[in-house]
Scaffold this motif. Sequence first.
Motif, PDB file in Angstrom:
ATOM      1  N   ALA A  43      40.678  67.330 -10.651  1.00 45.05           N
ATOM      2  CA  ALA A  43      39.517  66.602 -10.949  1.00 45.05           C
ATOM      3  C   ALA A  43      38.183  67.098 -10.632  1.00 45.05           C
ATOM      4  CB  ALA A  43      39.692  65.357 -10.008  1.00 45.05           C
ATOM      5  N   VAL A  44      38.128  68.407  -9.888  1.00 42.25           N
ATOM      6  CA  VAL A  44      36.925  68.967  -9.427  1.00 42.25           C
ATOM      7  C   VAL A  44      36.330  69.666 -10.590  1.00 42.25           C
ATOM      8  CG1 VAL A  44      36.053  70.816  -8.147  1.00 42.25           C
ATOM      9  CG2 VAL A  44      37.724  69.194  -7.208  1.00 42.25           C
ATOM     10  N   HIS A  45      35.092  69.460 -10.845  1.00 41.84           N
ATOM     11  CA  HIS A  45      34.380  70.226 -11.659  1.00 41.84           C
ATOM     12  C   HIS A  45      33.071  70.868 -11.176  1.00 41.84           C
ATOM     13  CE1 HIS A  45      32.301  71.713 -15.413  1.00 41.84           C
ATOM     14  NE2 HIS A  45      31.302  70.860 -15.235  1.00 41.84           N
ATOM     15  N   VAL A  46      32.906  72.106 -11.389  1.00 42.30           N
ATOM     16  CA  VAL A  46      31.838  72.970 -10.712  1.00 42.30           C
ATOM     17  C   VAL A  46      31.107  73.816 -11.657  1.00 42.30           C
ATOM     18  CG1 VAL A  46      31.236  74.601  -8.566  1.00 42.30           C
ATOM     19  CG2 VAL A  46      33.136  72.970  -8.395  1.00 42.30           C
ATOM     20  N   THR A  47      29.743  73.558 -11.653  1.00 41.61           N
ATOM     21  CA  THR A  47      28.855  74.587 -12.324  1.00 41.61           C
ATOM     22  C   THR A  47      27.912  75.353 -11.338  1.00 41.61           C
ATOM     23  OG1 THR A  47      27.125  72.832 -12.563  1.00 41.61           O
ATOM     24  CG2 THR A  47      28.947  73.270 -14.098  1.00 41.61           C
ATOM     25  N   TYR A  48      27.597  76.556 -11.905  1.00 44.20           N
ATOM     26  CA  TYR A  48      26.679  77.298 -11.065  1.00 44.20           C
ATOM     27  C   TYR A  48      25.543  77.945 -11.920  1.00 44.20           C
ATOM     28  CZ  TYR A  48      25.047  80.971  -7.927  1.00 44.20           C
ATOM     29  OH  TYR A  48      24.297  81.719  -7.024  1.00 44.20           O
ATOM     30  N   ASP A  49      24.300  77.681 -11.419  1.00 49.31           N
ATOM     31  CA  ASP A  49      23.104  78.242 -12.265  1.00 49.31           C
ATOM     32  C   ASP A  49      22.068  78.752 -11.375  1.00 49.31           C
ATOM     33  OD1 ASP A  49      22.431  75.650 -11.231  1.00 49.31           O
ATOM     34  OD2 ASP A  49      21.692  74.875 -13.089  1.00 49.31           O
ATOM     35  N   GLY A  50      22.379  79.359 -10.281  1.00 52.22           N
ATOM     36  CA  GLY A  50      21.614  80.014  -9.162  1.00 52.22           C
ATOM     37  C   GLY A  50      22.114  78.850  -8.005  1.00 52.22           C
ATOM     38  N   THR A  51      22.489  77.475  -8.453  1.00 51.27           N
ATOM     39  CA  THR A  51      22.785  76.364  -7.191  1.00 51.27           C
ATOM     40  C   THR A  51      24.167  76.098  -7.746  1.00 51.27           C
ATOM     41  OG1 THR A  51      20.333  76.250  -6.904  1.00 51.27           O
ATOM     42  CG2 THR A  51      22.010  74.349  -6.174  1.00 51.27           C
ATOM     43  N   LEU A  52      24.980  75.792  -6.875  1.00 51.58           N
ATOM     44  CA  LEU A  52      25.965  75.204  -6.996  1.00 51.58           C
ATOM     45  C   LEU A  52      25.821  73.728  -7.283  1.00 51.58           C
ATOM     46  CD1 LEU A  52      28.705  77.035  -4.452  1.00 51.58           C
ATOM     47  CD2 LEU A  52      28.813  77.006  -6.955  1.00 51.58           C
ATOM     48  N   ARG A  53      26.754  73.110  -8.163  1.00 54.26           N
ATOM     49  CA  ARG A  53      26.704  71.747  -8.347  1.00 54.26           C
ATOM     50  C   ARG A  53      28.084  71.256  -8.669  1.00 54.26           C
ATOM     51  NH1 ARG A  53      21.371  70.997  -9.348  1.00 54.26           N
ATOM     52  NH2 ARG A  53      19.985  72.724 -10.177  1.00 54.26           N
ATOM     53  N   GLN A 336      32.572  79.147 -17.360  1.00 53.95           N
ATOM     54  CA  GLN A 336      31.901  77.476 -17.129  1.00 53.95           C
ATOM     55  C   GLN A 336      31.992  76.789 -18.487  1.00 53.95           C
ATOM     56  OE1 GLN A 336      28.874  77.004 -14.265  1.00 53.95           O
ATOM     57  NE2 GLN A 336      28.895  79.304 -14.032  1.00 53.95           N
ATOM     58  N   PRO A 337      33.165  76.521 -19.174  1.00 47.88           N
ATOM     59  CA  PRO A 337      33.038  75.907 -20.462  1.00 47.88           C
ATOM     60  C   PRO A 337      33.006  74.528 -20.244  1.00 47.88           C
ATOM     61  CG  PRO A 337      35.376  76.364 -19.959  1.00 47.88           C
ATOM     62  CD  PRO A 337      34.528  77.104 -18.866  1.00 47.88           C
ATOM     63  N   GLN A 338      32.622  73.770 -21.353  1.00 51.75           N
ATOM     64  CA  GLN A 338      32.582  72.298 -21.193  1.00 51.75           C
ATOM     65  C   GLN A 338      33.724  71.628 -20.837  1.00 51.75           C
ATOM     66  OE1 GLN A 338      29.588  70.818 -21.807  1.00 51.75           O
ATOM     67  NE2 GLN A 338      30.539  68.530 -21.650  1.00 51.75           N
ATOM     68  N   PRO A 339      33.844  70.690 -19.889  1.00 49.35           N
ATOM     69  CA  PRO A 339      35.129  70.036 -19.409  1.00 49.35           C
ATOM     70  C   PRO A 339      35.394  69.313 -20.377  1.00 49.35           C
ATOM     71  CG  PRO A 339      32.983  69.215 -18.268  1.00 49.35           C
ATOM     72  CD  PRO A 339      32.623  70.378 -19.118  1.00 49.35           C
ATOM     73  N   GLY A 340      37.067  69.444 -20.669  1.00 48.86           N
ATOM     74  CA  GLY A 340      37.540  68.659 -21.594  1.00 48.86           C
ATOM     75  C   GLY A 340      37.794  69.555 -22.679  1.00 48.86           C
TER      76      GLY A 340
END
Length: 440
Positions: A43-53, A336-340
């Motif tokens: 269930a965890v979805h993470v992205t990183y663009d200089g900041t973790l989200r 980091q592909p699109q979730p789903g």
Amino acid sequence: MSALSILRELRRLAEQTPAHRDRHVDLLRAVAIVAVVVGHWLAVHVTYDGTLRGDSVLALVPWTRPFTWLFQVMPVFFLVGGFANAASLDSHHEQGGGASGWVLRRTDRLVRPTTALLAVLATGGLVARGFGADPDLIGTAVWLATIPLWFLTAYLAVIVLTPPMLALHRRYGLAVPIVLTALVGLGDAARMGLNIPYVGEGNFLFAWLAVHQIGFAWRDGRLPDRRGVALPLIGAGLVALVLLTVVGPYPVSMVGVAGQEIQNTAPPTLALLALATVQTGLALLLHAPARRWLRRLTPWTTVVAVNSVIMTLFLWHLTAAVLGVLALYPTGLLPQPQPGSPAWLALRIPWLLVLALILMVLVAVFGRIERRRGPRPGPGDATGVQAALLTLTGVAGVLAGLLGIALAERGQGPAGLPTLALAAYFTGAAVLRFARRRHS
């Protein structure tokens, strides 16, 4: 103790298991915790663009929400908890022990690994802050790692209430969970239909107590494990679940989704109890074949191994996720592909493998705390007013601390945890430890 020594000890314990032990209950407990761990990781979805989200896949990909019917298995844990707690309390009473001594013994294995988790998180948060880490990042990481504590708060409360609730069960039987379920329904109605705030919060206790009481009934045969009982429970539970969610006002997801006004776990709802009914029927249906299968040494040794560190697995699995995020995303090791999307689905396999490896390391380090037995009151000890006061004071401190941590906003306190709640927890844990030593 070396890994080989631990394996030999686990095999010895498996071989020496008493014939009267219901191994199916241990299997269900192990399966439930493993399902929770895997479900949270997925269930965890993470992205990183200089900041973790971070976000929840359930919020981003709605078609995943029905899968929570498979992964929301906390009702199973409370069901087998009722079965095991009734058996344990009866055995304690037969040896001449009282309620205080039983609560001290039963809470020991829960509190010790939890104390280790909170001590490490608080220390790690302070050290990271001292090295200049972003306070928001520290707060988010610590908040995520402490999410499992909401369950522990409810389960500890249920344990403390086991002696009087078991007495009520002996007198009124299945009427008790029926009344508790009615209270859950009233709480839902007050919250959803009348918009009365806070009334439904009692469901955090009523719902889990109801499932725990069903465990009592299963253990003493008032809810027999026959197909004529199991199949109607499964059918009725499924019909109720569909009517309440697909047709009715409750969300389909059995896990909280940000932005939804009604959530089935915060607080628990009638829809979650419908799912619990399905799971109870399945547990009854599989009882006999599972017990036959678990007579084999290899599967039973595996179950013993998981149960020997079951709280460590549960408490540290989201810490493993935090460490996995820090290792995989800022370094660019995980795309980091699109979730789903198909690519995202394929990457769930390496994601789960990495987190499993990290969790294995954490269990190797901290599992010994759970396996080690601290001072335990004898059956005739921990009786009287003093023991009861110490026990209640300690449990109250631990519960207040856990509740404060669970309700806190992200990033409170210099360690990323609310200072007063931490102080309450550690004080309560120290009182319980003192009580165990005094009456051991």
